[in-house]
Design an enzyme around this catalytic site. Structure first.
Site, PDB file in Angstrom:
ATOM      1  CG  HIS A 260      -9.978   5.343  -1.808  1.00 18.72           C
ATOM      2  ND1 HIS A 260     -10.539   6.206  -0.881  1.00 18.72           N
ATOM      3  CD2 HIS A 260      -9.814   4.151  -1.155  1.00 18.72           C
ATOM      4  CE1 HIS A 260     -10.701   5.564   0.269  1.00 18.72           C
ATOM      5  NE2 HIS A 260     -10.267   4.334   0.137  1.00 18.72           N
TER       6      HIS A 260
ATOM      7  CG  ASN B 234      -2.099   0.931   1.092  1.00 14.65           C
ATOM      8  OD1 ASN B 234      -3.126   0.553   0.567  1.00 14.65           O
ATOM      9  ND2 ASN B 234      -1.955   2.148   1.582  1.00 14.65           N
TER      10      ASN B 234
END
Length: 290
Positions: free
Chosen positions: A264, A44
């Site tokens: 996002h 991530n």
């Protein structure tokens, strides 16, 4: 890929394993990833670890339910459970206070941890956090896609690619096939398929759980004085960008940066800007204390 050497270990929190990667030195910064299928800490934040590791002691766990950490999450109070586990991780690492950086699901966990134990959090960075106004209106198309991943015919690479390219980022073509492959492989772990960490609340306690997960309904929010940087992509299709101004108005010591042509995944799509903003915010004396 990151250039800094990562130290990897698994620590035990409440009898359960939490996988942690670390690099750098200095003030402790815990980076909490989002809740999409196949997510993990290092993947991530792959575009951020080098830059932030040059200034801070980075602690990048796999959240409970993901990666190499324990599977299963308390579905009655998921954000509270995650906050407790991350706080327990800090205890095991001997860290009294830390900066928290949270993306989406991880942002909700970071905010809940700060609400429950504000003395443990120096500063907060929240990127498109979950739990912001979630009971006010129908779920977004992106959130519906996320919550349906393990339903119907079950997980598939095509479903994951559609979710990431259509909803997580502004420019779907920018996401390489290798990233999709990596996330898909992680998403079909049998333990995760049996008990997905992110689920739509159901059963007799569903309404209570939904209200508990809407952190903007927590009366403590207006008293939380932790310096907070809120980052939000104007084109976020998972968590509504209106959550940015909402948090700015609710938190007494918040700053807000919103960027265009950003979905996002601000930390990935706008990595250079993200790294600069976070480094400056965490390194500088808080304007709220001056």
């Amino acid at each position: 890929m990151t250039a800094y050497k990562l130290t990897e270990r698994t620590i035990t929190v409440a009898g359960k394993p939490i996988f942690v990667a670390e690099t750098g030195s200095g003030p402790a910064v815990v980076m909490l990833h989002g809740g999409g299928p196949g997510a993990s800490g290092v993947s991530n934040y792959s575009s951020n670890i080098d830059a932030l590791g040059a200034r801070f002691r980075l602690i990048v766990p796999d959240m409970p339910g993901y990666g190499r950490s324990c599977k299963g999450v308390d579905q009655d109070d998921p954000f509270g459970y995650l906050a407790n586990m991350i706080r327990g991780m800090l205890d095991e690492l001997g860290i009294d206070t830390a900066h928290l950086v949270g993306n989406s699901y991880g942002g909700a966990a970071a905010l809940r941890l700060a609400l429950d134990t504000p003395h443990r959090v120096e500063k907060l960075v929240l990127m498109g956090p979950g739990g912001i106004g979630t009971t006010r209106g129908v779920p977004t198309a992106g959130l519906k896609s996320l919550l349906s991943y393990y339903g119907g015919d079950g997980p598939s690479r095509s479903k994951l690619a559609a979710f990431i390219r259509n909803y997580l980022v502004y420019d779907g073509a920018s996401v390489p096939d290798e990233l999709i492959d990596l996330r898909y492989k992680a998403s079909i772990d049998p333990e995760v398929v049996t008990n997905p960490p992110l689920q739509r609340p159901s059963g007799p306690t569903a309404l209570r759980t939904l209200w508990r997960m809407d952190l903007t309904r927590d009366s403590r929010l207006k008293q939380l004085r932790t310096p907070t940087l809120v980052l939000w992509g104007r084109d976020d299709k998972v968590n509504r960008p209106t959550g940015g101004p909402m948090l700015l108005n609710l938190l007494p010591n918040a700053e807000l940066v919103m960027t265009s042509h950003t979905g996002h995944w601000m930390q990935w799509e706008r990595a250079e800007l993200f790294n600069k903003l976070v480094t400056e915010f965490l390194s500088s004396p808080s304007v709220f204390d001056q």
